[in-house]
Design a protein around this motif. Sequence first.
Motif, mmCIF file in Angstrom:
data_model
loop_
_atom_site.group_PDB
_atom_site.id
_atom_site.type_symbol
_atom_site.label_atom_id
_atom_site.label_comp_id
_atom_site.label_asym_id
_atom_site.label_seq_id
_atom_site.Cartn_x
_atom_site.Cartn_y
_atom_site.Cartn_z
ATOM 1 N N UNK A 1 0.705 2.639 9.315
ATOM 2 C CA UNK A 1 0.709 2.116 10.680
ATOM 3 C C UNK A 1 0.514 3.202 11.737
ATOM 4 N N UNK A 2 0.350 4.459 11.319
ATOM 5 C CA UNK A 2 0.227 5.571 12.263
ATOM 6 C C UNK A 2 -1.211 5.661 12.778
ATOM 7 N N UNK A 3 -1.457 5.333 14.039
ATOM 8 C CA UNK A 3 -2.844 5.361 14.550
ATOM 9 C C UNK A 3 -3.423 6.761 14.637
ATOM 10 N N UNK A 4 -2.570 7.788 14.653
ATOM 11 C CA UNK A 4 -3.050 9.164 14.775
ATOM 12 C C UNK A 4 -3.374 9.789 13.418
ATOM 13 N N UNK A 5 -2.995 9.124 12.329
ATOM 14 C CA UNK A 5 -3.242 9.683 10.997
ATOM 15 C C UNK A 5 -4.685 9.468 10.586
ATOM 16 N N UNK A 6 -5.132 10.305 9.647
ATOM 17 C CA UNK A 6 -6.487 10.171 9.112
ATOM 18 C C UNK A 6 -6.674 8.781 8.505
ATOM 19 N N UNK A 7 -7.825 8.158 8.803
ATOM 20 C CA UNK A 7 -8.060 6.792 8.369
ATOM 21 C C UNK A 7 -8.038 6.661 6.843
ATOM 22 N N UNK A 8 -8.570 7.669 6.152
ATOM 23 C CA UNK A 8 -8.617 7.605 4.690
ATOM 24 C C UNK A 8 -7.204 7.582 4.101
ATOM 25 N N UNK A 9 -6.308 8.422 4.622
ATOM 26 C CA UNK A 9 -4.934 8.452 4.108
ATOM 27 C C UNK A 9 -4.177 7.195 4.495
ATOM 28 N N UNK A 10 -4.481 6.623 5.657
ATOM 29 C CA UNK A 10 -3.861 5.357 6.039
ATOM 30 C C UNK A 10 -4.263 4.251 5.071
ATOM 31 N N UNK A 11 -5.541 4.251 4.699
ATOM 32 C CA UNK A 11 -6.015 3.230 3.761
ATOM 33 C C UNK A 11 -5.363 3.391 2.389
ATOM 34 N N UNK A 12 -5.259 4.641 1.923
ATOM 35 C CA UNK A 12 -4.632 4.888 0.625
ATOM 36 C C UNK A 12 -3.166 4.475 0.655
ATOM 37 N N UNK A 13 -2.493 4.738 1.758
ATOM 38 C CA UNK A 13 -1.084 4.341 1.873
ATOM 39 C C UNK A 13 -0.943 2.821 1.832
ATOM 40 N N UNK A 14 -1.851 2.112 2.505
ATOM 41 C CA UNK A 14 -1.805 0.658 2.474
ATOM 42 C C UNK A 14 -2.023 0.098 1.078
ATOM 43 N N UNK A 15 -2.979 0.674 0.345
ATOM 44 C CA UNK A 15 -3.228 0.225 -1.028
ATOM 45 C C UNK A 15 -2.024 0.514 -1.920
ATOM 46 N N UNK A 16 -1.396 1.660 -1.719
ATOM 47 C CA UNK A 16 -0.232 2.017 -2.528
ATOM 48 C C UNK A 16 0.940 1.084 -2.232
ATOM 49 N N UNK A 17 1.083 0.669 -0.972
ATOM 50 C CA UNK A 17 2.129 -0.290 -0.625
ATOM 51 C C UNK A 17 1.927 -1.604 -1.367
ATOM 52 N N UNK A 18 0.662 -2.046 -1.460
ATOM 53 C CA UNK A 18 0.385 -3.297 -2.169
ATOM 54 C C UNK A 18 0.745 -3.185 -3.645
ATOM 55 N N UNK A 19 0.422 -2.035 -4.251
ATOM 56 C CA UNK A 19 0.767 -1.842 -5.665
ATOM 57 C C UNK A 19 2.278 -1.721 -5.840
ATOM 58 N N UNK A 20 2.929 -1.092 -4.866
ATOM 59 C CA UNK A 20 4.380 -0.916 -4.962
ATOM 60 C C UNK A 20 5.088 -2.264 -4.955
ATOM 61 N N UNK A 21 4.576 -3.212 -4.185
ATOM 62 C CA UNK A 21 5.204 -4.539 -4.137
ATOM 63 C C UNK A 21 5.149 -5.231 -5.489
ATOM 64 N N UNK A 22 4.145 -4.885 -6.314
ATOM 65 C CA UNK A 22 4.004 -5.520 -7.625
ATOM 66 C C UNK A 22 4.796 -4.811 -8.718
ATOM 67 N N UNK A 23 5.039 -3.511 -8.540
ATOM 68 C CA UNK A 23 5.646 -2.733 -9.619
ATOM 69 C C UNK A 23 7.100 -2.376 -9.380
ATOM 70 N N UNK A 24 7.523 -2.273 -8.111
ATOM 71 C CA UNK A 24 8.898 -1.851 -7.830
ATOM 72 C C UNK A 24 9.867 -2.984 -8.116
ATOM 73 N N UNK A 25 11.023 -2.704 -8.703
ATOM 74 C CA UNK A 25 12.033 -3.743 -8.922
ATOM 75 C C UNK A 25 12.578 -4.226 -7.588
ATOM 76 N N UNK A 26 12.805 -5.530 -7.466
ATOM 77 C CA UNK A 26 13.297 -6.089 -6.209
ATOM 78 C C UNK A 26 14.774 -5.806 -5.986
#
Length: 398
Positions: free
Chosen positions: A269-294
Motif C-alpha cells: 500500500x506504500x505509494x512511494x515504494x517501487x512498483x515492482x516490489x509493491x506487486x511482489x508484496x501483493x502476490x505474496x499476501x495472496x499466497x500467504x492467505x492460502x498457506x498461513x494457519x488461521x
Amino acid sequence: MFWLTVLALTVAAVLIGFRPLFAPGRGATLDRAEDHEHDIAVYRHQLEELDAERERGAISPAEAQQARNEIARRILAVEDRMQAGDTDADRGPARRSGRAVLALFALVFVPGLAFIVYTGIGSPGYEAQPLAMRVEALRDAQAAASDARTQLRDLVARAEDHLRENPDDGRGWDVLAPVYFRLGDVGRAETAYRNAIRLMGETPARLSGLGEVLVTTAGGIVTEEASSLFDRALEADPADPRARFFDGLGAVQIGRYAQAEQIWTELAADPDANQAWRAVAGQSLARLADTAPQAETPGRPPALDDETIEQVGELDEGERGAMIEGMVASLDERLRAEPDDLEGWKRLIRARIVLDQPEALRDALERARAAFEDRPDALDDLRAFASGLGLDVEDYWR
C-alpha cells in the motif's frame, strides 16, 4: 469494408438489445381478441350443458347454481381482459411512437458514444497486423533483446578487464553487482557486492542487494546472514522496499505469519515504494492467505514465539545452533506421535531446509506423504507450501 462491417454489427447489436422496446403490433391485439371470444363461447356452451343436466336431474339445484356462479365469474374475467386490451389498443400508437423514439435515440447514442470513446483512447489509425506481420515483429523483438543482452555482456567484459587492472575500484564493483545478478551469475554478484561494501561502505541498496543474492543462493531461504543484512539496511533506510519484502519473507519462514502480513500489507500500500516490489508484496499476501494457519491448534505449540526468538538472539552461535537443533528434534519426535499435524510438517520441512539437512528433509517429506496418503487435499497443500520455498517435492516422492 471494415467500417461497413462495424456499422452492421452495431445496428444488429442495438436492435437485439432494445427489442423489448418494440410493442406487439395490431395483429397480435386482434389475435388476443379472437382468443377471448373463443373462451366466452366455450363458457356459454358449458352453461347450456349445465342447464340440460339440471333438467335431467343429473345434478342438484344447489350444485348447479354453484357451477353457474363459477362459470359466470370466468366469463366476467375474460370480458375484463378484453376491455383492458381495447384500452391498450387505444394507447398503442402513442406508446409505440414513444418507444420508437427511444429506440432511435439508442441506435444513435450507443454507437456515437462508443465511437467517441474509441477515437479518444483507441488507435483508429493503427495499421492492420496479419499473423505473418505479428510473427515477424516478435522475431525482431527477440533479436533486439538478444542484441541488447550481447551488448550488455560486452560491457561487462570490458568492466571486468578494468577491474582486473584496478581491483580497488569500488565504483566498478558497485555497478557490476546488480548486472551480474540480472544475468543470473549469483556467485559473481555476491563477490561484487562484498567488494563494493568493503571498498565504499554500507548503503541500504548494497546491503539489501547482497541479502537478495544470498537468499537466491540458498534457494529462497532467508538465511541468518541475509536477515542481518536486511535488518541493517532497514536501520539505515526503513523505506527500502527490497529489505522490507525479504524481512516479511523471513518472518514467514519462522512461522510469524501475522508479522509478515503486516509488513507486506504496508509495502503493497506504500505509494512511494517501487512498483515492482509493491506487486511482489501483493502476490505474496495472496499466497500467504492460502498457506498461513488461521489460528493455532489447541494443544500444539506455536512455531516460534517472540520470547523464544529473543532468547535465541542472545545466545552465541554454538548455543543458538544447539537450541535450534533441539527444537527441531522435539518437533520431529512429536510428529512421529501425532502425524496428522499438517502445520507441524510444514515447520519441520522449513527447518530442515534452513539447517541444510537434505537427508533429514527427504525423511520428513516421505513421512509427511505417508501420513496424508489418504488425504489428497493435504498433499496438495504440502506441494504448494514446498513450492513457495523453492522446493519440488515430486523429486523426493518418486
